[in-house]
Enzyme design. Structure first.
Site, PDB file in Angstrom:
ATOM      1  N   GLY A 195      39.095  41.429  35.547  1.00 21.61           N
ATOM      2  CA  GLY A 195      39.406  40.120  34.970  1.00 21.61           C
ATOM      3  C   GLY A 195      38.957  39.011  35.881  1.00 21.61           C
TER       4      GLY A 195
ATOM      5  N   ILE B 212      38.972  35.399  38.092  1.00 18.68           N
ATOM      6  CA  ILE B 212      39.757  34.994  39.247  1.00 18.68           C
ATOM      7  C   ILE B 212      41.089  34.431  38.736  1.00 18.68           C
ATOM      8  CG2 ILE B 212      39.798  33.401  41.226  1.00 18.68           C
ATOM      9  CD1 ILE B 212      36.706  33.433  41.090  1.00 18.68           C
ATOM     10  N   ALA B 213      42.191  34.897  39.335  1.00 18.52           N
ATOM     11  CA  ALA B 213      43.542  34.417  38.975  1.00 18.52           C
ATOM     12  C   ALA B 213      43.900  34.756  37.534  1.00 18.52           C
ATOM     13  CB  ALA B 213      43.682  32.921  39.223  1.00 18.52           C
TER      14      ALA B 213
ATOM     15  N   LYS C 273      45.547  40.013  37.658  1.00 19.67           N
ATOM     16  CA  LYS C 273      45.302  41.423  38.034  1.00 19.67           C
ATOM     17  C   LYS C 273      46.340  41.920  39.041  1.00 19.67           C
ATOM     18  CE  LYS C 273      41.206  40.437  39.551  1.00 19.67           C
ATOM     19  NZ  LYS C 273      41.319  38.980  39.354  1.00 19.67           N
ATOM     20  N   THR C 274      46.603  41.133  40.077  1.00 17.21           N
ATOM     21  CA  THR C 274      47.565  41.563  41.107  1.00 17.21           C
ATOM     22  C   THR C 274      48.954  41.739  40.515  1.00 17.21           C
ATOM     23  OG1 THR C 274      46.265  40.387  42.784  1.00 17.21           O
ATOM     24  CG2 THR C 274      48.540  40.956  43.364  1.00 17.21           C
ATOM     25  N   THR C 275      49.346  40.836  39.638  1.00 18.67           N
ATOM     26  CA  THR C 275      50.649  40.920  38.967  1.00 18.67           C
ATOM     27  C   THR C 275      50.731  42.202  38.137  1.00 18.67           C
ATOM     28  OG1 THR C 275      50.746  38.507  38.931  1.00 18.67           O
ATOM     29  CG2 THR C 275      52.225  39.687  37.434  1.00 18.67           C
TER      30      THR C 275
ATOM     31  N   GLU D 143      42.151  47.294  41.836  1.00 14.94           N
ATOM     32  CA  GLU D 143      41.834  45.936  41.405  1.00 14.94           C
ATOM     33  C   GLU D 143      40.323  45.750  41.485  1.00 14.94           C
ATOM     34  OE1 GLU D 143      43.655  42.860  43.710  1.00 14.94           O
ATOM     35  OE2 GLU D 143      43.068  41.265  42.329  1.00 14.94           O
TER      36      GLU D 143
ATOM     37  N   ARG E 175      44.882  27.027  40.784  1.00 15.05           N
ATOM     38  CA  ARG E 175      45.340  25.798  41.455  1.00 15.05           C
ATOM     39  C   ARG E 175      46.769  25.987  41.961  1.00 15.05           C
ATOM     40  NH1 ARG E 175      41.303  22.991  42.931  1.00 15.05           N
ATOM     41  NH2 ARG E 175      42.573  21.114  43.131  1.00 15.05           N
ATOM     42  N   ASN E 176      47.584  26.629  41.151  1.00 12.76           N
ATOM     43  CA  ASN E 176      48.982  26.835  41.573  1.00 12.76           C
ATOM     44  C   ASN E 176      49.079  27.804  42.752  1.00 12.76           C
ATOM     45  OD1 ASN E 176      49.900  25.137  39.573  1.00 12.76           O
ATOM     46  ND2 ASN E 176      50.302  26.804  38.085  1.00 12.76           N
TER      47      ASN E 176
HETATM   48  N1  LIG Z   1      51.112  35.534  33.012  1.00  8.41           N
HETATM   49  C1  LIG Z   1      51.154  34.599  33.988  1.00  8.41           C
HETATM   50  N2  LIG Z   1      51.539  33.341  33.713  1.00  8.41           N
HETATM   51  C2  LIG Z   1      51.560  32.396  34.685  1.00  8.41           C
HETATM   52  N3  LIG Z   1      51.216  32.619  35.982  1.00  8.41           N
HETATM   53  C3  LIG Z   1      50.819  33.863  36.293  1.00  8.41           C
HETATM   54  C4  LIG Z   1      50.759  34.909  35.342  1.00  8.41           C
HETATM   55  N4  LIG Z   1      50.327  36.037  35.970  1.00  8.41           N
HETATM   56  C5  LIG Z   1      50.131  35.699  37.262  1.00  8.41           C
HETATM   57  N5  LIG Z   1      50.429  34.397  37.468  1.00  8.41           N
HETATM   58  C6  LIG Z   1      50.326  33.639  38.710  1.00  8.41           C
HETATM   59  O1  LIG Z   1      48.968  33.208  38.781  1.00  8.41           O
HETATM   60  C7  LIG Z   1      48.416  33.448  40.096  1.00  8.41           C
HETATM   61  C8  LIG Z   1      47.317  34.512  40.001  1.00  8.41           C
HETATM   62  O2  LIG Z   1      47.913  35.718  39.583  1.00  8.41           O
HETATM   63  P1  LIG Z   1      47.417  37.110  40.215  1.00  8.41           P
HETATM   64  O3  LIG Z   1      48.246  38.190  39.621  1.00  8.41           O
HETATM   65  O4  LIG Z   1      47.370  36.982  41.697  1.00  8.41           O
HETATM   66  O5  LIG Z   1      45.940  37.167  39.615  1.00  8.41           O
HETATM   67  P2  LIG Z   1      44.608  37.828  40.243  1.00  8.41           P
HETATM   68  O6  LIG Z   1      45.028  39.029  41.015  1.00  8.41           O
HETATM   69  O7  LIG Z   1      43.798  38.141  39.020  1.00  8.41           O
HETATM   70  O8  LIG Z   1      44.014  36.782  41.108  1.00  8.41           O
HETATM   71  C9  LIG Z   1      49.585  33.896  40.961  1.00  8.41           C
HETATM   72  O9  LIG Z   1      50.120  32.754  41.596  1.00  8.41           O
HETATM   73  C10 LIG Z   1      50.579  34.480  39.952  1.00  8.41           C
HETATM   74  O10 LIG Z   1      51.922  34.326  40.405  1.00  8.41           O
HETATM   75  N1  LIG Z   2      31.532  35.881  45.477  1.00  7.73           N
HETATM   76  C1  LIG Z   2      32.408  36.858  45.206  1.00  7.73           C
HETATM   77  N2  LIG Z   2      33.701  36.522  45.171  1.00  7.73           N
HETATM   78  C2  LIG Z   2      34.525  37.523  44.862  1.00  7.73           C
HETATM   79  C3  LIG Z   2      34.120  38.828  44.577  1.00  7.73           C
HETATM   80  N3  LIG Z   2      35.232  39.555  44.273  1.00  7.73           N
HETATM   81  C4  LIG Z   2      36.268  38.702  44.374  1.00  7.73           C
HETATM   82  N4  LIG Z   2      35.824  37.498  44.748  1.00  7.73           N
HETATM   83  C5  LIG Z   2      36.610  36.306  45.057  1.00  7.73           C
HETATM   84  C6  LIG Z   2      37.152  35.618  43.871  1.00  7.73           C
HETATM   85  C7  LIG Z   2      38.420  35.083  44.420  1.00  7.73           C
HETATM   86  O1  LIG Z   2      38.203  33.886  45.141  1.00  7.73           O
HETATM   87  C8  LIG Z   2      38.895  36.176  45.377  1.00  7.73           C
HETATM   88  C9  LIG Z   2      39.707  37.243  44.708  1.00  7.73           C
HETATM   89  O2  LIG Z   2      40.672  36.630  43.947  1.00  7.73           O
HETATM   90  P1  LIG Z   2      41.173  37.232  42.561  1.00  7.73           P
HETATM   91  O3  LIG Z   2      41.920  36.108  41.982  1.00  7.73           O
HETATM   92  O4  LIG Z   2      39.980  37.592  41.733  1.00  7.73           O
HETATM   93  O5  LIG Z   2      41.995  38.413  42.942  1.00  7.73           O
HETATM   94  O6  LIG Z   2      37.697  36.783  45.838  1.00  7.73           O
HETATM   95  C10 LIG Z   2      32.737  39.143  44.647  1.00  7.73           C
HETATM   96  O7  LIG Z   2      32.278  40.256  44.444  1.00  7.73           O
HETATM   97  N5  LIG Z   2      31.954  38.111  44.974  1.00  7.73           N
END
Ligand SMILES: Nc1ncnc2c1ncn2[C@@H]1O[C@H](COP(=O)(O)OP(=O)(O)O)[C@@H](O)[C@H]1O
Ligand SMILES: Nc1nc2c(ncn2[C@H]2C[C@H](O)[C@@H](COP(=O)(O)O)O2)c(=O)[nH]1
Length: 245
Positions: free
Chosen positions: A35, A37-38, A41-43, A111, A172-173
């Protein structure tokens, strides 16, 4: 091994409170959560990490932010043309390391993957003219050699389909320092590449069946979605996966 899902489920070895013995398994399931960025996935990984018999591997972002004192992620965001190949070379190595780690549980949930590093992020750098063709070709040669010579098992891709706007708000959050300069346009480009890869099938080959989970919903609703998709995600060989609402 084709009926390993049945054996696994019959032994309730992936049941939330189930137990398992290594002797019951002849092979393992590996799932990649993909998925933007943000996108959440981690959640998602944190939710499934509570389930017995699942090994969760978050993206090694901490390695990219500190390689012997060098913040490759920060360097890339500051000057992508200069540092994209440096970061992507190390991302490709660290993702390969993750894919080839010895398994410690019947199910591994990772992830992202070495595939999205290449097909999404490297592709975006190149198509946005921020990566010289020579850098793209070197990374592509490495990538092709790796997937041709190293066994990388992925049995299911779970695609968290989150709108760029929702990702931007969450990014942003989250306030990760290096990402504060990331514009919405970057997330739009990454989103379109994911859609072309996993939905439209017009980008590159897909290494596993895909389960699409719309992920713009709030946290509580997403946790209910993961509960609802628990079976589909943890027993991929039970049949073709479909888009889940
Ligand atoms: N369904 C959701 N609604 C609102 N905020 C979320 C949701 N899922 C995750 N977040 C928040 O958004 C941010 C990114 O989530 P995260 O799970 O870290 O995504 P990723 O691993 O894809 O970067 C974190 O601060 C998380 O707490
Ligand atoms: N340029 C790249 N950036 C990458 C790659 N894989 C992850 N990322 C970056 C994107 C985000 O800033 C951070 C990971 O955050 P998530 O929110 O996606 O967990 O790392 C890559 O292959 N190239």
């Amino acid at each position: 091994c084709s009926d390993s899902a049945a054996r696994i489920s019959s032994h309730s070895c992936v049941a939330k409170e189930g137990t398992w013995s290594e002797a019951q398994f002849c092979c393992w399931f590996q799932i990649c959560i993909e998925g933007n960025i943000a996108s959440g996935k981690t959640t998602c990984l944190e939710y499934f990490a509570k389930t017995n018999n699942i090994e969760v591997l978050p993206e090694p972002v901490s390695k990219w932010r500190n390689l012997r004192g060098h913040n490759l992620l920060g360097l890339m965001y500051e000057d992508v043309s200069r540092w994209a190949i440096t970061l992507q070379s190390y991302v490709q190595l660290t993702m390969l390391e993750q894919h080839t780690l010895p398994l410690t549980a019947p199910i591994r949930m990772m992830e992202r993957s070495i595939y999205s590093a290449k097909y999404i992020f490297v592709e975006n750098h190149y198509r946005s003219c921020r990566m010289p063709a020579v850098d793209y070709e070197v990374l592509s040669q490495w990538f092709q050699w790796i997937i041709s010579n190293v066994k990388i098992q992925i049995d299911l891709i779970v695609y968290l389909q989150t709108s760029p706007e929702a990702c931007y708000k969450r990014l942003r959050n989250r306030c990760r320092e290096e990402e504060q300069i990331v514009p919405l346009e970057y997330l739009v480009a990454i989103h379109q590449l994911y859609e072309d890869w996993l939905i439209n099938h017009t980008l590159f080959t897909i290494p596993a069946p895909v389960l699409v989970i719309p992920a713009d919903h709030d946290l509580q609703k997403m946790l209910k979605r993961y509960e609802k998709n628990w079976e589909r995600i943890l027993s991929p060989s039970r049949g073709p996966v479909t888009c889940s609402q």
